[in-house]
Design a protein around this motif. Sequence first.
Motif, PDB file in Angstrom:
ATOM      1  N   TYR A 306       0.839  -1.202   0.000  1.00 59.54           N
ATOM      2  CA  TYR A 306       0.000   0.000   0.000  1.00 59.54           C
ATOM      3  C   TYR A 306       0.873   1.250   0.000  1.00 59.54           C
ATOM      4  N   VAL A 307       0.271   2.356  -0.372  1.00 57.38           N
ATOM      5  CA  VAL A 307       0.906   3.661  -0.293  1.00 57.38           C
ATOM      6  C   VAL A 307      -0.195   4.711  -0.297  1.00 57.38           C
ATOM      7  N   GLY A 308       0.095   5.844   0.334  1.00 59.50           N
ATOM      8  CA  GLY A 308      -0.845   6.951   0.282  1.00 59.50           C
ATOM      9  C   GLY A 308      -2.214   6.609   0.826  1.00 59.50           C
ATOM     10  N   GLU A 309      -3.236   6.925   0.057  1.00 58.10           N
ATOM     11  CA  GLU A 309      -4.604   6.826   0.534  1.00 58.10           C
ATOM     12  C   GLU A 309      -5.308   5.532   0.140  1.00 58.10           C
ATOM     13  N   LEU A 310      -4.575   4.559  -0.395  1.00 59.61           N
ATOM     14  CA  LEU A 310      -5.189   3.318  -0.851  1.00 59.61           C
ATOM     15  C   LEU A 310      -6.049   2.671   0.234  1.00 59.61           C
ATOM     16  N   CYS A 311      -5.542   2.642   1.468  1.00 56.00           N
ATOM     17  CA  CYS A 311      -6.292   2.003   2.548  1.00 56.00           C
ATOM     18  C   CYS A 311      -7.571   2.763   2.872  1.00 56.00           C
ATOM     19  N   ARG A 312      -7.528   4.064   2.741  1.00 53.83           N
ATOM     20  CA  ARG A 312      -8.742   4.848   2.985  1.00 53.83           C
ATOM     21  C   ARG A 312      -9.820   4.509   1.965  1.00 53.83           C
ATOM     22  N   GLY A 327      -7.555 -14.524   3.032  1.00 48.82           N
ATOM     23  CA  GLY A 327      -6.393 -15.007   3.777  1.00 48.82           C
ATOM     24  C   GLY A 327      -5.314 -13.966   3.959  1.00 48.82           C
ATOM     25  N   LEU A 328      -5.669 -12.697   3.758  1.00 51.88           N
ATOM     26  CA  LEU A 328      -4.689 -11.624   3.840  1.00 51.88           C
ATOM     27  C   LEU A 328      -4.504 -11.196   5.290  1.00 51.88           C
ATOM     28  N   THR A 329      -3.292 -11.307   5.789  1.00 50.74           N
ATOM     29  CA  THR A 329      -3.019 -10.965   7.191  1.00 50.74           C
ATOM     30  C   THR A 329      -1.916  -9.929   7.354  1.00 50.74           C
ATOM     31  N   LYS A 330      -1.171  -9.624   6.263  1.00 48.49           N
ATOM     32  CA  LYS A 330      -0.017  -8.724   6.356  1.00 48.49           C
ATOM     33  C   LYS A 330      -0.123  -7.629   5.298  1.00 48.49           C
ATOM     34  N   MET A 331       0.464  -6.493   5.583  1.00 44.53           N
ATOM     35  CA  MET A 331       0.508  -5.406   4.615  1.00 44.53           C
ATOM     36  C   MET A 331       1.797  -4.622   4.805  1.00 44.53           C
ATOM     37  N   ILE A 332       2.337  -4.115   3.705  1.00 41.05           N
ATOM     38  CA  ILE A 332       3.592  -3.358   3.781  1.00 41.05           C
ATOM     39  C   ILE A 332       3.499  -2.128   2.897  1.00 41.05           C
ATOM     40  N   GLY A 333       3.945  -1.017   3.436  1.00 42.06           N
ATOM     41  CA  GLY A 333       3.890   0.217   2.660  1.00 42.06           C
ATOM     42  C   GLY A 333       4.117   1.423   3.546  1.00 42.06           C
ATOM     43  N   ASN A 334       3.600   2.567   3.110  1.00 40.35           N
ATOM     44  CA  ASN A 334       3.760   3.784   3.906  1.00 40.35           C
ATOM     45  C   ASN A 334       2.578   4.712   3.715  1.00 40.35           C
ATOM     46  N   GLY A 335       2.402   5.596   4.677  1.00 40.04           N
ATOM     47  CA  GLY A 335       1.363   6.617   4.585  1.00 40.04           C
ATOM     48  C   GLY A 335       0.034   6.230   5.204  1.00 40.04           C
ATOM     49  N   LEU A 336      -0.008   5.196   6.045  1.00 37.21           N
ATOM     50  CA  LEU A 336      -1.260   4.842   6.714  1.00 37.21           C
ATOM     51  C   LEU A 336      -1.490   5.821   7.859  1.00 37.21           C
ATOM     52  N   ARG A 337      -2.556   6.592   7.765  1.00 40.28           N
ATOM     53  CA  ARG A 337      -2.793   7.632   8.759  1.00 40.28           C
ATOM     54  C   ARG A 337      -3.222   7.032  10.100  1.00 40.28           C
ATOM     55  N   PRO A 338      -2.783   7.632  11.204  1.00 39.99           N
ATOM     56  CA  PRO A 338      -3.165   7.133  12.526  1.00 39.99           C
ATOM     57  C   PRO A 338      -4.676   7.009  12.712  1.00 39.99           C
ATOM     58  N   SER A 339      -5.438   7.916  12.098  1.00 42.09           N
ATOM     59  CA  SER A 339      -6.890   7.910  12.305  1.00 42.09           C
ATOM     60  C   SER A 339      -7.573   6.684  11.734  1.00 42.09           C
ATOM     61  N   PHE A 561      -0.868   7.505  -5.865  1.00 44.37           N
ATOM     62  CA  PHE A 561      -1.894   7.831  -4.885  1.00 44.37           C
ATOM     63  C   PHE A 561      -1.514   9.010  -3.990  1.00 44.37           C
ATOM     64  N   LYS A 562      -0.692   9.898  -4.496  1.00 44.35           N
ATOM     65  CA  LYS A 562      -0.336  11.085  -3.742  1.00 44.35           C
ATOM     66  C   LYS A 562      -1.119  12.272  -4.299  1.00 44.35           C
ATOM     67  N   TYR A 563      -1.517  13.151  -3.391  1.00 40.77           N
ATOM     68  CA  TYR A 563      -2.305  14.301  -3.810  1.00 40.77           C
ATOM     69  C   TYR A 563      -1.460  15.309  -4.580  1.00 40.77           C
ATOM     70  N   LYS A 564      -2.089  15.952  -5.558  1.00 37.32           N
ATOM     71  CA  LYS A 564      -1.422  17.008  -6.304  1.00 37.32           C
ATOM     72  C   LYS A 564      -1.620  18.324  -5.555  1.00 37.32           C
ATOM     73  N   LYS A 565      -0.924  18.439  -4.432  1.00 38.72           N
ATOM     74  CA  LYS A 565      -1.118  19.561  -3.533  1.00 38.72           C
ATOM     75  C   LYS A 565      -0.713  20.891  -4.168  1.00 38.72           C
ATOM     76  N   VAL A 566       0.293  20.852  -5.048  1.00 36.77           N
ATOM     77  CA  VAL A 566       0.738  22.085  -5.703  1.00 36.77           C
ATOM     78  C   VAL A 566      -0.400  22.709  -6.495  1.00 36.77           C
ATOM     79  N   ASP A 567      -1.156  21.871  -7.219  1.00 38.40           N
ATOM     80  CA  ASP A 567      -2.279  22.376  -8.014  1.00 38.40           C
ATOM     81  C   ASP A 567      -3.361  22.968  -7.121  1.00 38.40           C
TER      82      ASP A 567
END
Length: 610
Positions: A306-312, A327-339, A561-567
């Motif tokens: 996962y990355v970014g907002e995929l989990c959301r 049967g999915l028990t594990k996930m690896i990535g970054n950007g999972l928000r605490p909320s 899955f990253k926001y285009k914040k500049v735009d």
Amino acid sequence: MTQDTISVRDIARQLPGVMRRVPAIAKGLYYYSIKDDRKELTLGTLIERNAQKYGSRPAVMYDDRRLTYTEFNAWANRIAHYLRAQGLKKGDSIAILLENRPELLAMVAGAAKIGVACAMLNTSQKGKVLEHSINLIAPQLIVVGEELLESFEGVRDHVAFGHSSPYHFLPDTDSIHDFGETPKGYINLAQKLSGYRGDNPTVKNGPRLGDTAVYIYTSGTTGLPKAACGSHRKFIKAYGGFGLMTLNMGPNDVLYSTLPLYHATALLVCWGSVLSGGSAIALRRRFSASEFWNDVRRYGATTFGYVGELCRYLLNQPPSPDDRNHGLTKMIGNGLRPSIWRPFKERFGIETVAELYASSEGNIGFSNFFNMENTVGFTTAPYALVKYHEGTRDPIRDSKGRMEKVKQGEPGLLLGEITAKWAFEGYTQKDATENSILRDAFKKGDAWFNTGDVLKEIGWRHLQFVDRMGDTFRWKGENVSTTEVENIIDESGLVEEAIVYGVEIPGTNGKAGMVTLVPQQGKVDDFDVQALFRYLQENLPPYAIPVFVRVTSAIEKTGTFKYKKVDLKKAGFSLDRDGEAVYAWLPKTQEYTRLDAGLAGQIENGEINF
């Protein structure tokens, strides 16, 4: 409530699980800690080893295709033999313009076997940006997928290659068996490969651990990408650190990845982890929230990337009786928000969240080895969190030119010390590489990689991500963290997505907060913006409450899955985007007011005193 500290008791609770992984941890630590860049341990040797040990096991899954390690290795070998027949050798590079499919992995593996590096072109790029990315590497040739032929044709006359016949084409089919139709001016690589043998190539002066295997493109400060060098060492570190030590991958595991393979999380982290256990990687062209769990069941996936907002997106899907029917028990990535960390785990029955921190170009990485909540984990690499100038990537130096570390729990700019073991591979552009290095930080002669990210230590050398540098803004004399405000809004139950940033208002100092959001339910005009305002008043200090709110039906993102914040920042509180509503918290009011052209004009002209 989210966890913001880690105690010895928290660590102790995880020790039984850690003890069960001891054999894999010991093995992983060996690979993760190898120092000798001359060692003949590369991506190619990992695949050859798996072909020998797990030959009949699946290596790659895609739609109805299943490739065993024996079949995949033979395919990569044919590619290696072909490239060598074209005169390519160690140190050369080729460009890859393919969407997620087995052909991409085979090209990277085959090229790696003879020391040729692959430039992983971003499939969303077109025009000047694509042209820049290709010319940045000056590759010998390019491999273009049928699905992206139009994009390449748009820049073909403006890019240079070192080979006399550089244009190679792969049909958008099962290219091992179906060669498709060859466009004019291209070599049909699928057809050519069928004439080459599938045995492991013997290479004199072959690739080594420290040699470049791939180039990964990262965003440049000027808007044009930079190419970060990714050595075979990075695959080996992922193999040992993530695949063995953290995930304990095995031959029965299947990692499902919809992340684009031109991105380091998918290519290095996910695939590197898969190779560590003789596991399989299951690919999908693009992420689909509605088809995600069907695919998980179809492939028998045990892990996903996962990355970014995929989990959301997955959490926003309507609850289903099948939410735990997998049967999915594990996930690896970054950007999972605490909320959403705990709600995601509990709803879908996930046991291990291997959240990580790393960058394509960086020399430092963190992994959630102990499976704690809301942390990127810890690292054995030397690092420092230092005081910094707000809104910049610049650390604060004292009168002697030295930097000051922050206290535990305080946000600080993350630096990774550059040593022989923790080398900084940098970019193809020397000036970009040098600009990311901080010298004489704590003593004369030392060197540190500037990540540009703000993190804080929450106990036992575990870090928590705070902000990307520049993702803070100053308003009413106070510093506002966009991530902090986003997390609060996330927990309101009113929105599906929210992205926070600062915008300028004429006649004011600093930047006012603004949020662009997608309502949880209903249409744009039905969103209860006053309920949001009341909630924000209850949960945020006044200076952190967004002054502006843009309500939209969708927020545009990049392929990763990253926001285009500049735009969004450029759009500000303008009303020229159709189908959206913009609100403002006007002075001396206790509600949001919907902007019309007249009111927006008054703000733009500095006629309203914020």
